[in-house]
Design a protein around this motif. Structure first.
Motif, PDB file in Angstrom:
ATOM      1  N   UNK A 107       4.045   0.007  -5.312  1.00 19.38           N
ATOM      2  CA  UNK A 107       3.333   1.279  -5.484  1.00 19.38           C
ATOM      3  C   UNK A 107       1.827   1.058  -5.540  1.00 19.38           C
ATOM      4  N   UNK A 108       1.127   1.579  -4.569  1.00 20.69           N
ATOM      5  CA  UNK A 108      -0.331   1.470  -4.535  1.00 20.69           C
ATOM      6  C   UNK A 108      -0.953   2.573  -5.383  1.00 20.69           C
ATOM      7  N   UNK A 109      -2.141   2.327  -5.893  1.00 18.81           N
ATOM      8  CA  UNK A 109      -2.893   3.340  -6.610  1.00 18.81           C
ATOM      9  C   UNK A 109      -2.351   3.696  -7.978  1.00 18.81           C
ATOM     10  N   UNK A 110      -1.500   2.864  -8.540  1.00 18.52           N
ATOM     11  CA  UNK A 110      -0.896   3.198  -9.832  1.00 18.52           C
ATOM     12  C   UNK A 110      -1.849   2.875 -10.975  1.00 18.52           C
ATOM     13  N   UNK A 111      -1.669   3.562 -12.090  1.00 18.97           N
ATOM     14  CA  UNK A 111      -2.450   3.314 -13.297  1.00 18.97           C
ATOM     15  C   UNK A 111      -1.587   2.743 -14.412  1.00 18.97           C
ATOM     16  N   UNK A 132       0.811  -1.209   0.000  1.00 18.65           N
ATOM     17  CA  UNK A 132       0.000   0.000   0.000  1.00 18.65           C
ATOM     18  C   UNK A 132       0.847   1.262   0.000  1.00 18.65           C
ATOM     19  N   UNK A 133       2.044   1.225  -0.543  1.00 21.18           N
ATOM     20  CA  UNK A 133       2.955   2.355  -0.548  1.00 21.18           C
ATOM     21  C   UNK A 133       2.468   3.440  -1.492  1.00 21.18           C
ATOM     22  N   UNK A 134       2.171   4.628  -0.974  1.00 21.45           N
ATOM     23  CA  UNK A 134       1.690   5.724  -1.806  1.00 21.45           C
ATOM     24  C   UNK A 134       2.813   6.617  -2.296  1.00 21.45           C
ATOM     25  N   UNK A 135       3.946   6.633  -1.637  1.00 24.39           N
ATOM     26  CA  UNK A 135       5.062   7.473  -2.039  1.00 24.39           C
ATOM     27  C   UNK A 135       5.832   6.856  -3.193  1.00 24.39           C
ATOM     28  N   UNK A 136       6.972   7.464  -3.542  1.00 27.15           N
ATOM     29  CA  UNK A 136       7.779   6.909  -4.626  1.00 27.15           C
ATOM     30  C   UNK A 136       8.297   5.515  -4.272  1.00 27.15           C
TER      31      UNK A 136
END
Length: 192
Positions: free
Chosen positions: A109-113, A71-75
């Protein structure tokens, strides 16, 4: 926990069960047969990206959810020495052997497209390919070897240092040229 080659089926089944979604529901939402979904969940055949994207949409998750659990949101920094795990996909036929080893470059990386991969392409003797299509775009850069991309009615041959950017909705297939192995950097964008 299953090995790297079976993690996709394991995760699909886990997500489906945690959301109380039946295989029949996934079949109806994705347009895939119940038998195909069961064989993917039970690791009886290696899916191509097309069916995985359809299953991800049916379950309401990103494609990358099947490849990671972070769930890592940062780089995210991906070190070369940490890049040994891989996932295999086939050319979407139940009796096909795997021909690509995907090494995810952003699984934390969480939330990636976008899904960036280094892909090792194994030589294939068979020259008849089943083309696949899915939503989104793909960018491919050839790191080693020579690659052919069947795209619609055209075939593009790329050498080391060449690249191609295309709409994935057009039927396509990526493979080593003339039965050769190759290595590519691929970035797949799938709108969510």
């Amino acid at each position: 926990m299953p090995n790297n080659h079976s993690i996709v089926g394991f995760k699909i089944k886990s997500i489906r069960e945690s959301k109380n979604i039946t295989i029949e529901d996934v079949s109806e939402r994705s347009g895939l047969s119940i038998e195909q979904i069961e064989s993917i969940e039970n690791d009886q055949f290696l899916p191509s990206l097309g069916p995985l994207i359809k299953i991800a949409r049916a379950l309401g998750v990103r494609l990358g959810t099947f490849l990671d659990d972070n769930n890592d949101l940062g780089p995210v920094v991906c070190r070369a020495e940490d890049n040994n795990a891989s996932i295999s996909f086939s050319n979407d036929t139940a009796d096909s052997r795997k021909h690509m080893e995907y090494h995810s470059l952003a699984k934390q990386k969480a939330g990636r497209h976008m899904e960036p991969f280094v892909i090792d392409i194994q030589p294939m003797e068979e020259r008849k390919f089943k083309l696949s299509a899915h939503e989104g775009e793909e960018f491919i850069y050839v790191l080693e070897g020579q690659v052919e991309i069947d795209y619609g009615k055209h075939t593009y041959t790329l050498n080391q240092g060449d690249s191609i950017f295309y709409d994935s909705i057009v039927e396509h297939h990526v493979h080593g040229a003339a039965g050769q192995s190759a290595r590519i950097l691929a970035v797949v964008y799938i709108p969510f």
